[in-house]
Write a protein that holds these residues in place. Structure first.
Motif, PDB file in Angstrom:
ATOM      1  N   GLN A   1     -21.272 -11.595  57.640  1.00  0.00           N
ATOM      2  CA  GLN A   1     -21.274 -10.533  58.499  1.00  0.00           C
ATOM      3  C   GLN A   1     -22.364 -10.511  59.856  1.00  0.00           C
ATOM      4  O   GLN A   1     -21.942 -10.146  60.584  1.00  0.00           O
ATOM      5  CB  GLN A   1     -21.726  -9.246  57.934  1.00  0.00           C
ATOM      6  CG  GLN A   1     -20.619  -8.812  56.350  1.00  0.00           C
ATOM      7  CD  GLN A   1     -21.014  -7.617  56.005  1.00  0.00           C
ATOM      8  OE1 GLN A   1     -21.691  -6.576  56.417  1.00  0.00           O
ATOM      9  NE2 GLN A   1     -20.309  -7.498  54.737  1.00  0.00           N
ATOM     10  N   LEU A   2     -23.299 -11.224  59.598  1.00  0.00           N
ATOM     11  CA  LEU A   2     -24.251 -11.270  60.743  1.00  0.00           C
ATOM     12  C   LEU A   2     -23.599 -12.370  61.723  1.00  0.00           C
ATOM     13  O   LEU A   2     -23.795 -11.903  62.959  1.00  0.00           O
ATOM     14  CB  LEU A   2     -25.566 -11.956  60.187  1.00  0.00           C
ATOM     15  CG  LEU A   2     -26.712 -12.142  61.295  1.00  0.00           C
ATOM     16  CD1 LEU A   2     -26.971 -10.946  62.021  1.00  0.00           C
ATOM     17  CD2 LEU A   2     -28.133 -12.614  60.434  1.00  0.00           C
ATOM     18  N   VAL A   3     -22.835 -13.319  61.348  1.00  0.00           N
ATOM     19  CA  VAL A   3     -22.310 -14.171  62.410  1.00  0.00           C
ATOM     20  C   VAL A   3     -21.225 -13.554  62.848  1.00  0.00           C
ATOM     21  O   VAL A   3     -20.797 -13.392  64.352  1.00  0.00           O
ATOM     22  CB  VAL A   3     -21.579 -15.368  61.351  1.00  0.00           C
ATOM     23  CG1 VAL A   3     -20.417 -15.999  62.491  1.00  0.00           C
ATOM     24  CG2 VAL A   3     -22.712 -16.401  60.949  1.00  0.00           C
ATOM     25  N   GLU A   4     -20.228 -12.694  62.117  1.00  0.00           N
ATOM     26  CA  GLU A   4     -19.346 -11.659  62.771  1.00  0.00           C
ATOM     27  C   GLU A   4     -19.943 -10.669  63.682  1.00  0.00           C
ATOM     28  O   GLU A   4     -19.228 -10.518  64.890  1.00  0.00           O
ATOM     29  CB  GLU A   4     -18.528 -10.832  61.683  1.00  0.00           C
ATOM     30  CG  GLU A   4     -17.642 -11.683  60.879  1.00  0.00           C
ATOM     31  CD  GLU A   4     -17.090 -10.831  59.481  1.00  0.00           C
ATOM     32  OE1 GLU A   4     -17.385  -9.858  59.572  1.00  0.00           O
ATOM     33  OE2 GLU A   4     -16.374 -11.512  58.753  1.00  0.00           O
ATOM     34  N   ALA A   5     -21.090 -10.149  63.554  1.00  0.00           N
ATOM     35  CA  ALA A   5     -21.750  -9.510  64.546  1.00  0.00           C
ATOM     36  C   ALA A   5     -22.104 -10.208  65.794  1.00  0.00           C
ATOM     37  O   ALA A   5     -21.959  -9.564  66.861  1.00  0.00           O
ATOM     38  CB  ALA A   5     -22.991  -8.643  63.879  1.00  0.00           C
ATOM     39  N   LEU A   6     -22.598 -11.174  65.602  1.00  0.00           N
ATOM     40  CA  LEU A   6     -22.929 -12.107  66.785  1.00  0.00           C
ATOM     41  C   LEU A   6     -21.787 -12.370  67.447  1.00  0.00           C
ATOM     42  O   LEU A   6     -21.920 -12.694  68.838  1.00  0.00           O
ATOM     43  CB  LEU A   6     -23.555 -13.218  65.939  1.00  0.00           C
ATOM     44  CG  LEU A   6     -25.219 -13.210  65.903  1.00  0.00           C
ATOM     45  CD1 LEU A   6     -25.513 -14.652  64.953  1.00  0.00           C
ATOM     46  CD2 LEU A   6     -26.001 -12.760  67.172  1.00  0.00           C
ATOM     47  N   GLU A   7     -20.492 -12.679  66.954  1.00  0.00           N
ATOM     48  CA  GLU A   7     -19.364 -12.974  67.698  1.00  0.00           C
ATOM     49  C   GLU A   7     -18.841 -11.890  68.375  1.00  0.00           C
ATOM     50  O   GLU A   7     -17.995 -12.141  69.364  1.00  0.00           O
ATOM     51  CB  GLU A   7     -18.496 -13.769  66.851  1.00  0.00           C
ATOM     52  CG  GLU A   7     -18.662 -15.173  66.119  1.00  0.00           C
ATOM     53  CD  GLU A   7     -17.969 -15.520  65.206  1.00  0.00           C
ATOM     54  OE1 GLU A   7     -17.052 -14.964  64.704  1.00  0.00           O
ATOM     55  OE2 GLU A   7     -18.114 -16.685  64.743  1.00  0.00           O
ATOM     56  N   ARG A   8     -19.151 -10.713  68.034  1.00  0.00           N
ATOM     57  CA  ARG A   8     -18.501  -9.625  68.885  1.00  0.00           C
ATOM     58  C   ARG A   8     -18.938  -9.579  70.294  1.00  0.00           C
ATOM     59  O   ARG A   8     -20.076  -9.654  70.739  1.00  0.00           O
ATOM     60  CB  ARG A   8     -18.788  -8.275  67.963  1.00  0.00           C
ATOM     61  CG  ARG A   8     -17.659  -8.253  66.731  1.00  0.00           C
ATOM     62  CD  ARG A   8     -18.147  -6.867  66.188  1.00  0.00           C
ATOM     63  NE  ARG A   8     -17.790  -7.135  64.641  1.00  0.00           N
ATOM     64  CZ  ARG A   8     -18.844  -6.874  63.730  1.00  0.00           C
ATOM     65  NH1 ARG A   8     -19.875  -6.026  64.152  1.00  0.00           N
ATOM     66  NH2 ARG A   8     -18.404  -7.072  62.597  1.00  0.00           N
TER      67      ARG A   8
END
Length: 162
Positions: free
Chosen positions: A155-162
Motif C-alpha cells: 500500500q505504501l508503494v501504491e501511494a508513492l506511485e500516485r
C-alpha cells in the motif's frame, strides 16, 4: 493476496500531497510495528543474529576475499542506515493520530519494512517469495506479521506511485 494474507488490510494509506503520505494505523498496528522496529534495532545492534545474513547478504558468494573486503567497507554504513530507518518507524508510531510521512520518510519506511520482513523470513525459514516457511502454531504470529508487513509495504508503494 497470497496465502495467509487474508484480512491483513492496513487501515489507510494515502498521498496528501506530492511529498506527503499519511498512514492511519490502529492501536494494535502501532504496537505491532513498534515492537517489530524495536526487535530490528536489537538485531542490527547485536550483529550476531542469524538474520544479519539476510540484512547484509554476501555480495560475492563465490569469492570469500572479495566478499570480506566488500563487507568491511559497507557493513557499518548499511547497518547505520537500517538502524536509522527502524528508529524513524519507531518514532513515527509512538505518537497518536495519523502517521505523516514527508520525503524522504516514505522511502525510508519502505526500506525498514523490507528489513523487518527479511528478519521475519529468516525466523520462518522463508528463502524466496512464495515459500511458506514454518506454519506450526508457534510460527503463526510471525506469519501474520510477515503478511501484514507485506500489505503495508504494498500500500505504501501504491501511494508513492500516485
Amino acid at each position: 493476496m497470497g496465502h495467509g494474507q487474508q484480512g491483513w488490510r492496513v487501515s489507510r494509506i494515502r498521498r496528501q500531497s506530492p511529498s506527503t503520505i499519511t498512514v492511519e494505523l490502529s492501536v494494535v498496528e502501532r504496537m505491532l510495528l513498534s515492537r517489530l522496529a524495536e526487535q530490528l534495532i536489537e538485531v542490527l545492534s547485536d550483529r550476531t543474529d542469524p538474520a544479519m545474513t539476510r540484512l547484509l547478504p554476501n555480495a560475492y558468494p563465490d569469492d570469500p576475499e572479495a566478499s570480506a573486503e566488500f563487507y568491511r567497507f559497507t557493513a557499518d554504513g548499511l547497518t547505520e542506515r537500517k538502524l536509522a530507518g527502524a528508529r524513524a518507524v519507531l518514532a513515527a508510531v509512538s505518537n497518536d493520530g495519523p502517521v505523516v510521512l514527508t520525503e524522504p520518510a516514505p522511502v525510508q519506511w519502505l526500506h525498514a519494512i523490507t528489513d523487518l520482513r527479511l528478519t521475519i523470513a529468516n525466523r520462518l525459514g522463508i528463502a524466496h517469495d512464495g515459500d511458506l516457511g514454518r506454519t506450526d502454531e508457534a510460527a503463526m504470529p510471525l506469519q501474520h506479521s510477515y503478511y501484514w508487513l507485506g500489505e503495508l509495504q504494498e500500500q505504501l508503494v501504491e501511494a508513492l506511485e500516485r
